[in-house]
Enzyme design. Sequence first.
Site, PDB file in Angstrom:
ATOM      1  N   HIS A 113       0.843  -1.193   0.000  1.00 36.23           N
ATOM      2  CA  HIS A 113       0.000   0.000   0.000  1.00 36.23           C
ATOM      3  C   HIS A 113       0.878   1.242   0.000  1.00 36.23           C
ATOM      4  O   HIS A 113       2.028   1.209   0.449  1.00 36.23           O
ATOM      5  CB  HIS A 113      -0.905   0.027   1.236  1.00 36.23           C
ATOM      6  CG  HIS A 113      -1.830  -1.149   1.325  1.00 36.23           C
ATOM      7  ND1 HIS A 113      -3.071  -1.163   0.755  1.00 36.23           N
ATOM      8  CD2 HIS A 113      -1.680  -2.357   1.920  1.00 36.23           C
ATOM      9  CE1 HIS A 113      -3.667  -2.324   0.997  1.00 36.23           C
ATOM     10  NE2 HIS A 113      -2.828  -3.074   1.698  1.00 36.23           N
ATOM     11  N   THR A 163      13.204  -9.570   3.439  1.00 38.19           N
ATOM     12  CA  THR A 163      12.808  -8.224   3.049  1.00 38.19           C
ATOM     13  C   THR A 163      13.516  -7.727   1.791  1.00 38.19           C
ATOM     14  O   THR A 163      13.147  -6.689   1.256  1.00 38.19           O
ATOM     15  CB  THR A 163      13.101  -7.233   4.186  1.00 38.19           C
ATOM     16  OG1 THR A 163      14.517  -7.235   4.455  1.00 38.19           O
ATOM     17  CG2 THR A 163      12.353  -7.624   5.454  1.00 38.19           C
ATOM     18  N   LYS A 164      14.555  -8.449   1.345  1.00 33.75           N
ATOM     19  CA  LYS A 164      15.288  -8.019   0.151  1.00 33.75           C
ATOM     20  C   LYS A 164      15.739  -9.237  -0.634  1.00 33.75           C
ATOM     21  O   LYS A 164      15.620 -10.374  -0.165  1.00 33.75           O
ATOM     22  CB  LYS A 164      16.497  -7.162   0.539  1.00 33.75           C
ATOM     23  CG  LYS A 164      17.542  -7.894   1.357  1.00 33.75           C
ATOM     24  CD  LYS A 164      18.694  -6.962   1.703  1.00 33.75           C
ATOM     25  CE  LYS A 164      19.790  -7.704   2.483  1.00 33.75           C
ATOM     26  NZ  LYS A 164      20.927  -6.818   2.803  1.00 33.75           N
ATOM     27  N   ARG A 178      19.131 -12.602   6.744  1.00 28.37           N
ATOM     28  CA  ARG A 178      20.486 -12.327   6.257  1.00 28.37           C
ATOM     29  C   ARG A 178      21.125 -13.655   5.893  1.00 28.37           C
ATOM     30  O   ARG A 178      20.604 -14.728   6.226  1.00 28.37           O
ATOM     31  CB  ARG A 178      21.310 -11.606   7.323  1.00 28.37           C
ATOM     32  CG  ARG A 178      21.460 -12.402   8.602  1.00 28.37           C
ATOM     33  CD  ARG A 178      22.207 -11.623   9.676  1.00 28.37           C
ATOM     34  NE  ARG A 178      22.336 -12.396  10.897  1.00 28.37           N
ATOM     35  CZ  ARG A 178      23.243 -13.317  11.112  1.00 28.37           C
ATOM     36  NH1 ARG A 178      24.125 -13.619  10.165  1.00 28.37           N
ATOM     37  NH2 ARG A 178      23.302 -13.971  12.252  1.00 28.37           N
ATOM     38  N   LYS A 181      24.949 -18.731   5.804  1.00 32.07           N
ATOM     39  CA  LYS A 181      26.095 -19.421   5.212  1.00 32.07           C
ATOM     40  C   LYS A 181      25.873 -19.559   3.723  1.00 32.07           C
ATOM     41  O   LYS A 181      24.760 -19.410   3.233  1.00 32.07           O
ATOM     42  CB  LYS A 181      26.293 -20.796   5.852  1.00 32.07           C
ATOM     43  CG  LYS A 181      25.151 -21.773   5.595  1.00 32.07           C
ATOM     44  CD  LYS A 181      25.451 -23.170   6.116  1.00 32.07           C
ATOM     45  CE  LYS A 181      26.535 -23.839   5.317  1.00 32.07           C
ATOM     46  NZ  LYS A 181      26.764 -25.253   5.691  1.00 32.07           N
TER      47      LYS A 181
END
Length: 282
Positions: A113, A163-164, A178, A181
């Site tokens: 949104h 998130t990425k 993140r 490994k």
Amino acid sequence: MTQTEKEKMIAGQFYFAQDTELVASRKEARRQMKKINAQEDDQLRQQLVQEVFGTSGNHLYVEPNITFDYGFNIHVGENFYCNFNNIFLDTCPIIIGDNVMFGPNVQLYTATHPLEPVKRNSGLEYGKPIQIGDNAWFGGGVVILPGVTLGDNVVVGSGSVVTKSFGDNVVLGGNPARVIKKITENEPSNPLDGLRAKIDHIDDQLLELLTKRLQIVGDVAQYKAEHKLPILNKGREEEILARLVPSNDAALTPFLKENFEQILRLSKEYQAKIIKDPHHEK
């Protein structure tokens, strides 16, 4: 030529979610979901899913319950496995490669949104596509946010929020996720790597909890400053250590005690910094 609201939605542009065609599509999706989730025969459930998805391989297995906005924006490859209670918010395309496995409660969100409240309250919405490569494995409770692309051979640990975007051959974990490994083809099993990954996961949790603790310590310092109370409360410290440090484990007790003593010492230093008490001894 004027674009329909459906075309705008799929293209990731602002669109009006209450458009008649889209409302009808969502109602039809809910009807199909009921049929899929109520179907006890695995083969028939697979056929129903293949009819609803935009594209799919010949072999897929979907446990009930599955939830989606439209269905036609979901594209999966061969040998797709979807465990219980997966959610696909497919306002934009969700493209999934071959040999992908999802644990229970995996959630893929393409919908989002506007940040500006005026636009958001107007009913305008938009989305960002999600793309997952081949040979992915998502643990239970993984959340993939709008616009994320993941490469081939990606493993995402349970409860992670991605998130990425990330490339090939990585293990992801945490919130936000993140790289824990990198995956080397046919690498020998190393138990130490697994143990370190567990420690990293615990450290992420500790960081979050210690941050929250210090924030509350700051509130305590403000209260003490307003009411002219001393920083040190020896009785309170003794109570904390007695409650948290076990007395029946001779090996761990001294180390746990020292850890908590350090936390308490640093809490006092943080309070002193806030109160700016010149008599506080660090």
